[in-house]
Design a protein around this motif. Structure first.
Motif, short mmCIF file in Angstrom:
data_model
loop_
_atom_site.label_atom_id
_atom_site.label_comp_id
_atom_site.label_asym_id
_atom_site.label_seq_id
_atom_site.Cartn_x
_atom_site.Cartn_y
_atom_site.Cartn_z
N GLY A 1 14.68 14.50 -8.47
CA GLY A 1 14.69 14.18 -9.88
C GLY A 1 16.06 13.82 -10.41
N LEU A 2 17.11 14.27 -9.74
CA LEU A 2 18.47 13.94 -10.14
C LEU A 2 18.70 12.43 -10.15
N LEU A 3 18.04 11.73 -9.24
CA LEU A 3 18.23 10.29 -9.10
C LEU A 3 17.03 9.51 -9.62
N GLY A 4 16.15 10.19 -10.35
CA GLY A 4 14.96 9.52 -10.84
C GLY A 4 14.41 10.24 -12.05
N THR A 5 13.14 10.62 -11.95
CA THR A 5 12.46 11.32 -13.03
C THR A 5 11.76 12.54 -12.45
N GLU A 6 11.02 13.24 -13.30
CA GLU A 6 10.25 14.38 -12.81
C GLU A 6 9.25 13.97 -11.74
N GLU A 7 8.83 12.72 -11.75
CA GLU A 7 7.88 12.25 -10.75
C GLU A 7 8.46 12.29 -9.34
#
Length: 603
Positions: free
Chosen positions: A44-50
Motif C-alpha cells: 500500500g505504500l506504493l499504491g492504495t489499500e487495494e
C-alpha cells in the motif's frame, strides 16, 4: 480510507531478515516476505489499500480517515514499537515487533493492550501477494486463517474472532485495562507444513532481551548517545543476519523527487554503503557484524574479484535485473515503481577504495587476519593498475555518459594507499615501489586535472566547472590535509553553490526538466549524507561551532522515532527517498564521533 502517510510518518520494525513500515495510524503499508528483496505482501505504500495493508487501531467510521496515534516510541533501545491512542472511550496501546528469527518462519506480532476505559478496536488485514497484484486464497485451517498464493502462505493467529468481507480479514473487539489481544502473521512456503502457532508474549520477551543485549556492546558514551544508538539499531535492522549482507534501505521506489521518476530499489547490498556501515559499527564496538560482512564480501566477490560489482543481492547474487511494476501507481504518483536495480553492472571505481578502506579499518581495529581478504586487496590493486584512468559512472550512479569523476580517482588513490600500508605492516607481499609510484601518479593526476585554480576548488570531473559534494571526502580520506588551501576552498565553494536555503547540501546541480550530468529529468532534495560530510569537514578545518550547529539542524530532521530517509526536500519541508536509509544514519554516527573527539560539546 487510509492513504500512505508522509515518509517520516513511518516506523521501522524488523527481524534482521526483512522489515515492515508502520504508519502513525497503525497501518502496516510495507512488508516483504521472507527477505528484504522478496515480493511485498503489503504494498500500500506504493499504491492504495487495494495493494495490501494491515491496519490495527481504534474502530472508526468507514467514511473518516483512521485516527493517528497520540504518542509512539520505541521501547527503550529496541526495535519494539509502542503506539498509544487517546479516544473518547479510553486509551489503548499497540505493540508492534518482529522477533529475531531462529526458524525459517518470519513473524510480525501486534499486541493490543487496554490502558483505560473500554476501547472498541478493529483489525483489517488485506494480503496481496506479488507487490499487490495477486489476491490469495484465504481460508480457515482449524482455528487459524491462512492465505495461499503460489509458493507463499501467510498464517494469521489470534484469539480474537475473525471474519471475511470484501476480500479482507477483519476482527472487531473491545479492550479494557489489563486486556491483551495478540495478532501474529507468519510466512511459510506453501508446500510445507504450517508454522507452529505463535507465542506472542514469549516472542516479546525474547525480542526485548535480544536488543538489550545487543546495545550493551556499544562503546560510544558521548553526547547525543540516543541518536547514535538509534542509528546503530537501524543499521543492525538493515543487516541480513544469515549472510552478513547489509541493505541500503528496506524499501523500493520511495521518490527522491515527489511525483517524479527518480525512484530506485535499495533492497540490495551496495559495497559502498555496506563498507561505510561496517566502519561505523567497528568504531562503536560491533566487531562481530564486521566479521560477518567481511565473510559476505569474500563470498560475493569470489571467483571474479577484478570485475567487482557495485552491488549484490543480500546473499551475494550478481543478477539484479531491473523491472517496472506498472500496476502500482507509485508513492504519491511517483512512477515508475521499480524492482531490481540496473545500476548493478555500472563501473564505479570509487567502490574499490571503499572496500579497501573497510578491510583496512577491520585490520587496524584488531579483527582476526584473513589471508583471503589480503589476497583480495592485492587483486583489486592489480586491476586498478590498468583501469584507474578510465572514466566511470561515479558514486552517484549517473545514467548519463561516463566521466573522469574526481571522487572516483580519489578513492582509487585510497585503495592503493591502504594496500601499501597493509604491505608495510608485513601482513601482505606486493610490489611496494611500483605501487608507491602508482599512488603518486594518481595524486598528481587528480591535482592537475580535477582542480580549478581560478576558483580554488576541486570539481566534479576532469575539465568540468560543476561541483560535487563527494569532494568533501577528500580530507576525510587523507588525500590532502584539512588545512590545505585547496581543501578549504572546495568546502567553501560547496557551501556557496550546493547549499539549500536551509543550509543543507545537494549532491550536485540537477537540471530540472532536462537530463543533466546524471542523465535524469527532475530535481531532488538535499542529500543528508552530504550534509553530515559538510559538518565533518567544518570540524576538521576548525569551524567547530558551525559544524555543531549544522549537525544539530540535521538531527532535527529525524522523525519522532529518530529515523532518516535519504534526502530532505527543502521546498516541501519533508523527507524523501528510500527509508530508513543506511547512507544517512552512518554519517550521523561518524559526525557525532568526530565532534565528540573535537570537544565540540564540551564533553
Amino acid at each position: 480510507m487510509h492513504v500512505a502517510g508522509r515518509i517520516e510518518d513511518y516506523a521501522l520494525i524488523g527481524d534482521m531478515q526483512t522489515a515492515a513500515l508502520v504508519c502513525r495510524d497503525g497501518t502496516v503499508d510495507w512488508l516483504c516476505l521472507p527477505r528484504f528483496d522478496s515480493h511485498a505482501i503489503f504494498a500500500g505504500l506504493l499504491g492504495t489499500e487495494e495493494h495490501g495493508f494491515w491496519r490495527l487501531g481504534p474502530a472508526h467510521s468507514p467514511d473518516a480517515p483512521p485516527p493517528t496515534a497520540a504518542r509512539r516510541t520505541y521501547r527503550g533501545d529496541s526495535l519494539i514499537l509502542e503506539s498509544e491512542w487517546d479516544t473518547p472511550r479510553g486509551t489503548v496501546r499497540v505493540t508492534d515487533f518482529m522477533p529475531p528469527r531462529d526458524t525459517d518462519a518470519p513473524q510480525l506480532v501486534r499486541i493490543v493492550e487496554g490502558v483505560s476505559g473500554r476501547v472498541p478496536m478493529r483489525s483489517a488485514l488485506r494480503m496481496r501477494f506479488s507487490y499487490g497484484r495477486i489476491v490469495p486464497w484465504v481460508h480457515k485451517v482449524d482455528d487459524r486463517t491462512v492465505a495461499v498464493a503460489g509458493p507463499d502462505s501467510v498464517w494469521l493467529d489470534t484469539s480474537a474472532e475473525t471474519y471475511g468481507k470484501d476480500l479482507t480479514t477483519y476482527a472487531d473487539f473491545t479492550v479494557s485495562p489489563g486486556d491483551r489481544v495478540a495478532f501474529t502473521i507468519s510466512w511459510q512456503p506453501s508446500h510445507k507444513q504450517p508454522p507452529p502457532p505463535a507465542e506472542p508474549e514469549n516472542a516479546l520477551t525474547a525480542t526485548q532481551d535480544f536488543w538489550r543485549d545487543w546495545v550493551e556492546h556499544c562503546t560510544y558514551h558521548g553526547p547525543y548517545r540516543e541518536a547514535v544508538v538509534r542509528s546503530l539499531i537501524t543499521l543492525k535492522a538493515l543487516t541480513y543476519a544469515p549472510t552478513g549482507g547489509i541493505v541500503a534501505a528496506p524499501t523500493t521506489s520511495l521518490p527522491e523527487d515527489i511525483g517524479g521518476s527518480r525512484n530506485w530499489d535499495y533492497r540490495y547490498t551496495w559495497l559502498r554503503d555496506a563498507a561505510i556501515t561496517l566502519s561505523s559499527l567497528l568504531r562503536t564496538g560491533y566487531r562481530e557484524e564486521a566479521r560477518a560482512w567481511r565473510e559476505w564480501l569474500l563470498r560475493a566477490v569470489a571467483g571474479d574479484p577484478e570485475n567487482l560489482q557495485i552491488m549484490y543481492g543480500i546473499a551475494g547474487e550478481r543478477e539484479l535485473g531491473e523491472a517496472e511494476l506498472d500496476w502500482l501507481p507509485g508513492y504519491e504518483g511517483s512512477t515508475p515503481v521499480r524492482a531490481g536495480n540496473g545500476a548493478a553492472h555500472q563501473l564505479q571505481l570509487d567502490v574499490y577504495g571503499e572496500v579497501t578502506e573497510a578491510l583496512h579499518l577491520a585490520h587496524m581495529t584488531g579483527l582476526a587476519r584473513s589471508d583471503y581478504a589480503s589476497l583480495l586487496q592485492l587483486k583489486l590493486i592489480r586491476y586498478l593498475e590498468t583501469h584507474w584512468d578510465e572514466p566511470d559512472e561515479g558514486i552517484w550512479e549517473v545514467r548519463g555518459p561516463r566521466r573522469h569523476f574526481v571522487h572516483s580517482k580519489v578513492m582509487v588513490w585510497v585503495a592503493v594507499d591502504r594496500t601499501i600500508k597493509l604491505i608495510e605492516s608485513g601482513d601482505a607481499d606486493g610490489p611496494l615501489d611500483k605501487w608507491r609510484e602508482l599512488r603518486d601518479d594518481i595524486h598528481r593526476d587528480v591535482c592537475e586535472k580535477g582542480y580549478d585554480k581560478e576558483r580554488n576548488t576541486f570539481t566534479q570531473s576532469y575539465g568540468s566547472k560543476e561541483l560535487d559534494a563527494s569532494l568533501l571526502l577528500i580530507p576525510q580520506m587523507g588525500f590532502l590535509p584539512p588545512d590545505d588551501k585547496r581543501v578549504i576552498g572546495t568546502i567553501e565553494a560547496i557551501q556557496r553553490e550546493l547549499s539549500t536555503s536551509d543550509g543543507f547540501i545537494l549532491r550536485y546541480p540537477t537540471a530540472g526538466d532536462d537530463a543533466g550530468v546524471d542523465g535524469l529529468e527532475g530535481d531532488e532534495g538535499a542529500f543528508l549524507a552530504c550534509s553530515f560530510w559538510m559538518a565533518d569537514d567544518l570540524a576538521m578545518i576548525g569551524r567547530v561551532d558551525e559544524a555543531r550547529k549544522l549537525f544539530e539542524k540535521l538531527l532535527a530532521l529525524r522523525n519522532d522515532l529518530g529515523l532518516l530517509a535519504e534526502e530532505w526536500d527543502p521546498r516541501l519541508q519533508r523527507q524523501v527517498g528510500n527509508f530508513p536509509q543506511a547512507f544517512s544514519h552512518v554519517p550521523l554516527i561518524d559526525t557525532a564521533l568526530r565532534l565528540t573527539a573535537s570537544g565540540a560539546y564540551g564533553g
